[in-house]
Design a protein around this motif. Sequence first.
Motif: not given
Length: 405
Positions: A160, A164, A167, A189, A196
């Motif tokens: 991470l 990023t 995810v 995250a 996500v």
Amino acid sequence: MSLDVAAIRDQFPILKREIDGKPLIYLDNAATTQKPQCVIDALVEYYSHYNSNVHRGAHRLADEATRKFEGARDIIQHFINAPKREEVIWTSGTTEAINIVAHGLTSLLSNNDEVIVTGMEHHANIVTWQQACKASGATLYIVPVTDSGELDLDVYVSLLSERTKMVALPHVSNSLGTVNPIKWVTQKAKQFDAWVLVDGAQGIAHGNVDVQDIGCDFYAFSGHKIYGPMGIGVLWGKESLLSQWPVWQTGGEMIATVSLQDATWNVLPYRLEAGTPNVGDAIALGEAIRWFSALDSAAVQAHEEALIARATELAEGFEGLRVIGTAPQKIGAFSFVFEGGHPADIGFLLDKQGVAVRTGDHCAQPLMARFGVPGTARMSFSIYNTLEEVDAAFDALKKVHMMLA
């Protein structure tokens, strides 16, 4: 509250079937679940009594179809605890749902961005992101899988960064049955403002899914994994994202205005639902969720945990049998191999004894490579399976083992 498995089984017509004179033992639920009579009836009722397109009709049938169709959306909203019904997008299944997100993100990514997936993905949640990264220049990182079939969370945290962007991971591994700590993964995250996406294809039918509690931005699942029809699924996403997300397909329903020069897009949920929707299957999925929601969720989970525990117990000391995936938190799926026996042969010989399992790589070739096997035989359990069926399946396995020895 205990689960009345016998009463549940009575509601599934297909479970009364025999295979070559032997009672069907259906242990392929990770591939697709069977359907209770009420779901079958809901689909037949739609096509028999009010088959019509939705939203734009000025007649009674269209009105009835629209109310049932949108009512099913409400059922889904409450089932996953979505804040708003407009956040529930109908899709053909998990694969299309993931593609909607990945297609939109591709136009938002740059070569400075990074996407993280895991080594236990179904192909739908790794190939899709591979292509998104290739098209955008973003970098794809993979969270490795441990020997027990769990995610290496230390590596995940190390991957991470401020770069990023997304995810994406499974709620439950379709091959191993590993239950991933999706809430914890999401929290980590969010420390980097990453989005996500949870592939919920295997998780939706095995536990309470609360998207607000999880904290993810997207959750995708298929209807046929939770006692509904094939060809219908759901993408849930936060309204703040979906209302601005690049459209996936264009055409009817998703437009607000069209001229010969340009077009504007409709509001949620319709801006991401192009074309004639799968009305009948959406209604039947709503009925499946309504039926499933009436069961005691704690009793459902306890029963499925008991099935996995029995399979694990019977596998211990089974000469020549190797369990693939031994995570302490497992549900639904139980994968194994035999020394000297190809998974396809195991499946064929089990079928001759009335036991239906899945064999092959389970659309998870990188994961099979991680464990050094071409594929596995997979028993996967549902609420209508019994401990006696697990025992019978292992008795059948003993015969298979002798044949292949």
